[in-house]
Design a protein around this motif. Structure first.
Motif, short mmCIF file in Angstrom:
data_model
loop_
_atom_site.label_atom_id
_atom_site.label_comp_id
_atom_site.label_asym_id
_atom_site.label_seq_id
_atom_site.Cartn_x
_atom_site.Cartn_y
_atom_site.Cartn_z
N THR A 182 -47.77 28.06 -49.30
CA THR A 182 -47.21 27.29 -48.19
C THR A 182 -48.07 26.06 -47.89
O THR A 182 -47.55 25.00 -47.50
N ALA B 140 -41.67 31.54 -43.53
CA ALA B 140 -41.82 32.84 -42.88
C ALA B 140 -41.95 33.96 -43.91
O ALA B 140 -42.78 34.87 -43.77
N GLU B 141 -41.15 33.88 -44.96
CA GLU B 141 -41.19 34.90 -46.02
C GLU B 141 -42.55 34.91 -46.72
O GLU B 141 -43.15 35.97 -46.92
N LYS B 142 -43.04 33.73 -47.11
CA LYS B 142 -44.32 33.64 -47.81
C LYS B 142 -45.48 34.07 -46.92
O LYS B 142 -46.43 34.71 -47.38
N SER B 143 -45.40 33.73 -45.65
CA SER B 143 -46.49 34.04 -44.73
C SER B 143 -46.58 35.52 -44.42
O SER B 143 -47.64 36.02 -44.04
N ASP B 144 -45.47 36.21 -44.57
CA ASP B 144 -45.43 37.64 -44.24
C ASP B 144 -45.24 38.50 -45.49
O ASP B 144 -44.81 39.64 -45.41
N SER B 145 -45.60 37.95 -46.66
CA SER B 145 -45.35 38.66 -47.92
C SER B 145 -46.40 39.72 -48.22
O SER B 145 -46.18 40.59 -49.06
N GLY B 146 -47.55 39.62 -47.55
CA GLY B 146 -48.64 40.53 -47.87
C GLY B 146 -49.47 40.09 -49.05
O GLY B 146 -50.44 40.76 -49.42
N SER B 147 -49.12 38.97 -49.65
CA SER B 147 -49.84 38.43 -50.80
C SER B 147 -50.55 37.15 -50.40
O SER B 147 -49.91 36.19 -49.94
N TYR C 72 -48.95 33.41 -49.84
CA TYR C 72 -49.20 32.75 -48.55
C TYR C 72 -49.79 31.36 -48.75
O TYR C 72 -49.38 30.39 -48.09
#
Length: 257
Positions: free
Chosen positions: A76, A62-69, A73
């Motif tokens: 994952t 969830a963190e990586k997918s919503d990081s804006g990078s 992303y």
């Protein structure tokens, strides 16, 4: 990507959204794994994961997918594809994918994935497609036993930057009567030819110079199946009508998947 969602997250204004029939298109097979499945598949392969607890791993995704990078992303997918390199892994992921779609009320699904990205542990392209189809079939049978009718087919994707488009298109055609419902091109666009210049065709240059080929018409559950033996199946009527396809300028945009 949580194994256990809140009990009421499907309820909107008092309506259970799961009972509504849905269609799921362009759904990435390597983008919907259960965290617990990743952990269980990674262990015998000796893979190191960002977390070995299902909830913690779900939080990492969830963190990586919503990081804006985009870079963060895409990390994952390095994790998910790593556990999808064996027949067992592909079959299990595909089966659970269908089960999860059925749980959400999906009645028709199209699962997008790139077989060429799942060969690092010895599978051939055909074996990879067969493994996924085995899992999809198992998932549909389990859903039917539970009283939910669902049909799911494979969108077989070629990665543009690896230049295997013709080979992967032919792979899709070989499996058109066993689960493949489409051929797709994915990957970065900048610096690579447009899809039309690499589109395969079963028309020979000699026949194409005399007449444009007739695109195969879909029948039954697969749009790859020709309705009549008189039709000349091809993926692109434009590419088939001419013995030569022009090389076009590369696009300047980039596509992540």
């Amino acid at each position: 990507m949580s194994d256990a969602a809140p009990a009421d997250h499907h309820i909107v204004d008092g309506v259970d959204l799961r009972v509504l029939p849905k269609v799921s298109l362009h759904d990435h097979l390597d983008g919907g794994l259960r965290p617990r499945t990743i952990i269980e598949l990674a262990e015998p392969l000796g893979l190191e994961l960002p977390a070995t607890d299902a909830d913690a791993l779900a939080a990492w995704f969830a963190e990586k997918s919503d990081s804006g990078s985009l870079v963060e992303y895409l990390k994952t997918f390095d994790v998910t594809t790593a556990v999808m390199q064996t027949r067992e892994g592909l079959t299990r992921v595909a089966r659970e994918f269908v089960e999860d779609l059925a749980e959400d009320g999906v009645v028709w699904g199209e699962v997008r994935w790139a077989p060429e990205q799942h060969l690092s542990r010895g599978l051939s392209l055909d074996e990879a497609v067969e493994a996924v189809q085995e899992g999809l079939t198992q998932g549909m049978e389990l859903a039917a036993e539970a009283g939910h009718g669902i049909r799911v087919g494979q969108l077989v994707s070629a990665m543009r930057h690896t230049d295997r488009g013709l080979e992967i298109a032919e792979l899709a055609l070989r499996h058109r009567d066993n689960g493949a419902v489409g051929f797709d091109i994915a990957g970065p666009e900048a610096g690579f030819l447009r899809a039309a210049s690499r589109t395969p065709s079963t028309c020979s240059p000699a026949s194409a110079s005399r007449r444009p080929c007739t695109p195969a018409r879909p029948t039954g559950s697969s749009p790859f199946a020709a309705r009549s033996s008189t039709a000349t199946p091809c993926v692109s009527a434009t590419a088939c009508a001419s013995p030569k396809t022009s090389r076009s300028n590369p696009k300047t945009t980039r596509q992540a998947t």
